[in-house]
Motif scaffolding. Structure first.
Motif, PDB file in Angstrom:
ATOM      1  N   GLU A   1     -59.705  85.762 -43.656  1.00 11.93           N
ATOM      2  CA  GLU A   1     -60.846  84.937 -44.068  1.00 11.93           C
ATOM      3  C   GLU A   1     -61.251  85.243 -45.515  1.00 11.93           C
ATOM      4  O   GLU A   1     -61.503  84.333 -46.304  1.00 11.93           O
TER       5      GLU A   1
ATOM      6  N   ALA B   1     -67.515  87.550 -52.248  1.00 11.52           N
ATOM      7  CA  ALA B   1     -67.365  87.643 -50.797  1.00 11.52           C
ATOM      8  C   ALA B   1     -68.154  88.803 -50.217  1.00 11.52           C
ATOM      9  O   ALA B   1     -68.178  89.909 -50.762  1.00 11.52           O
TER      10      ALA B   1
ATOM     11  N   ILE C   1     -66.811  82.478 -55.591  1.00 12.60           N
ATOM     12  CA  ILE C   1     -67.710  83.042 -54.581  1.00 12.60           C
ATOM     13  C   ILE C   1     -67.500  84.550 -54.468  1.00 12.60           C
ATOM     14  O   ILE C   1     -66.370  85.015 -54.262  1.00 12.60           O
TER      15      ILE C   1
ATOM     16  N   ALA D   1     -67.739  78.260 -46.355  1.00 15.09           N
ATOM     17  CA  ALA D   1     -68.188  78.676 -47.687  1.00 15.09           C
ATOM     18  C   ALA D   1     -67.548  77.834 -48.783  1.00 15.09           C
ATOM     19  O   ALA D   1     -68.225  77.417 -49.738  1.00 15.09           O
ATOM     20  N   LEU D   2     -66.271  77.572 -48.667  1.00 15.79           N
ATOM     21  CA  LEU D   2     -65.571  76.814 -49.707  1.00 15.79           C
ATOM     22  C   LEU D   2     -66.098  75.389 -49.827  1.00 15.79           C
ATOM     23  O   LEU D   2     -66.098  74.819 -50.925  1.00 15.79           O
TER      24      LEU D   2
ATOM     25  N   ALA E   1     -68.874  75.770 -52.269  1.00 12.34           N
ATOM     26  CA  ALA E   1     -68.567  76.680 -53.369  1.00 12.34           C
ATOM     27  C   ALA E   1     -69.232  76.287 -54.686  1.00 12.34           C
ATOM     28  O   ALA E   1     -69.554  77.154 -55.502  1.00 12.34           O
TER      29      ALA E   1
ATOM     30  N   ALA F   1     -64.594  81.171 -44.081  1.00 17.04           N
ATOM     31  CA  ALA F   1     -64.176  80.825 -45.438  1.00 17.04           C
ATOM     32  C   ALA F   1     -64.233  79.315 -45.681  1.00 17.04           C
ATOM     33  O   ALA F   1     -64.663  78.875 -46.751  1.00 17.04           O
TER      34      ALA F   1
ATOM     35  N   SER G   1     -61.753  81.239 -55.876  1.00 15.63           N
ATOM     36  CA  SER G   1     -63.053  80.576 -55.991  1.00 15.63           C
ATOM     37  C   SER G   1     -63.977  81.483 -56.802  1.00 15.63           C
ATOM     38  O   SER G   1     -63.642  82.610 -57.139  1.00 15.63           O
TER      39      SER G   1
ATOM     40  N   LYS H   1     -58.963  83.826 -48.229  1.00 21.15           N
ATOM     41  CA  LYS H   1     -59.093  82.391 -48.476  1.00 21.15           C
ATOM     42  C   LYS H   1     -60.081  82.089 -49.593  1.00 21.15           C
ATOM     43  O   LYS H   1     -60.052  81.005 -50.176  1.00 21.15           O
ATOM     44  N   LEU H   2     -60.970  83.043 -49.886  1.00 15.63           N
ATOM     45  CA  LEU H   2     -61.957  82.827 -50.950  1.00 15.63           C
ATOM     46  C   LEU H   2     -61.401  83.183 -52.327  1.00 15.63           C
ATOM     47  O   LEU H   2     -62.057  82.895 -53.343  1.00 15.63           O
TER      48      LEU H   2
END
Length: 377
Positions: free
Chosen positions: A83, A94, A92, A35-36, A39, A32, A90, A86-87
């Motif tokens: 994990e 997943a 995103i 990725a963040l 983002a 995560a 955002s 945590k997104l």
């Protein structure tokens, strides 16, 4: 996010995808936090790969002892859930790349986690410990086992992606088997092959396609989009500079053209979606063998396009070559009659291409309205 939807009209797992650029999984790396950090320039991220049963976890330990990066959680269910959570917040979408050896391993995870992400079955890993465990690339040769996992997950109403590798089996046959099993997405590592593999898969099934491997330049990305890919994904070259450049470039193209992954015209090597740009089937040209391969007669094709464009702006244009914009070509191809018609009815080329996209979607729905009975899964 509505601005992103208007630009790309792209959904994954019933969520708006901000940009058609994804992060591909890299074990021990793509979590995560990774990725963040990116983002602002990605639309989706496949976290992992995560090993989810005893056999693959043991294989992961063997890989780690050999110097490869791996993710290890005391409890894989809790670790993966943490994990993904945590997104939240955002933009995103997943995905979780999963390595398991049997349907029960995937079902257990899905029953515990629910529909929190796209579940991506890893049929891609080529490391021997994982293959010997019965996972990864081995599924490409035993795709009946892969199909069993897909079917099991779909019973839980889960969005399923399958990560595969090109050049090992007949991708067209595999794609059709995955479609029959119920998969939603094919994520393909093209290896040293090119857009031809993307076009083959696009012409074989209606699934969402993500093209992976060396998608680090605008030209490479557009090759995949113009031959059938819905998204591209990056792994080792997913640095911020590369992602930012690709994101900006495809956004500009979408705004300028109206259809970000518009196909090349059929006579120039386009995929089935390019039927939207084809004229009446009145002469010998690449259209005819495509119609034959799609079990569609000339009359059926003509009737489908007329029916699909009735009461739309594409029905306009009595002075075009075949009496309406239904039969007109891609906006990038010079055509005085098409452009005069668009100007006369006050429609931009951008809107014209959006309408051509609608027509392409209807054509594809007709071609892939049902899975042929002779496909084995």
């Amino acid at each position: 996010m509505m601005e992103a939807y208007k630009r790309f009209e792209l959904l994954m797992n019933q969520q708006i995808v901000r940009t058609p650029i994804a992060l591909a999984s890299m074990a021990g790396i793509v979590d995560a936090a990774y990725a963040l950090e990116r983002a602002g320039h990605i639309g989706a991220a496949f976290l992992g790969g995560f090993s989810i049963d005893d056999e693959t976890i043991l294989a992961s330990h063997d890989l780690a002892e050999a110097g490869r990066s791996e993710f290890f959680f005391p409890d894989p269910v809790a670790g993966i859930k943490a994990e993904v959570e945590k997104l939240k917040g955002s933009d995103i979408v997943a995905g979780i790349n999963l390595r398991g050896t049997k349907p029960a391993s995937f079902v257990h995870l899905a029953e515990e986690l629910g529909d929190i992400a796209v579940y991506e079955i890893d049929a891609h890993c080529r490391q021997l410990p994982m293959i010997n465990a019965g996972a990864g690339e081995r599924y490409l040769y035993e795709h009946h086992n892969l199909c069993d996992i897909i079917k099991a997950l779909k019973k839980l109403d889960i969005c399923v992606s399958v990560k595969i590798r090109a050049g090992l089996v007949d991708e067209r046959g595999l794609a059709r088997a995955l479609w029959k099993a119920g998969a939603d997405i094919i994520h393909i590592d093209l290896m040293d092959f090119g857009y031809q593999k993307i076009r083959q898969i696009r012409n074989a099934c209606p699934l969402q396609i993500i093209a992976n491997n060396s998608m680090n330049s605008y030209d490479r990305m557009m090759e995949q989009f113009s031959h059938g890919a819905d998204m591209v994904s990056l792994a080792r070259r997913a640095d911020l500079r590369t992602l930012k450049g690709l994101d900006a470039a495809i956004s500009r193209y979408a705004d300028d053209v109206g259809w970000y992954n518009a196909p090349k015209q059929l006579c120039r090597g386009g995929d089935l979606r390019a039927l939207t740009f084809c004229c009446m089937p009145v002469k010998e040209c690449p259209l005819l063998p495509i119609l034959k391969g799609s079990n569609m007669s000339r009359a059926d094709y003509a009737e489908l396009k007329k029916r699909s464009t009735a009461d739309t702006l594409l029905s306009e244009g009595p002075h075009t070559c075949f009496g309406s914009l239904t039969w007109c070509c891609k906006s990038s191809t010079p055509c005085m009659f098409r452009d005069m018609t668009l100007q006369g009815i006050g429609v931009s080329k951008i809107e014209y291409m959006k309408q051509k996209r609608r027509l392409a979607e209807k054509i594809m729905e007709e071609i892939f309205c049902e899975v042929p009975a002779d496909i084995t899964c």
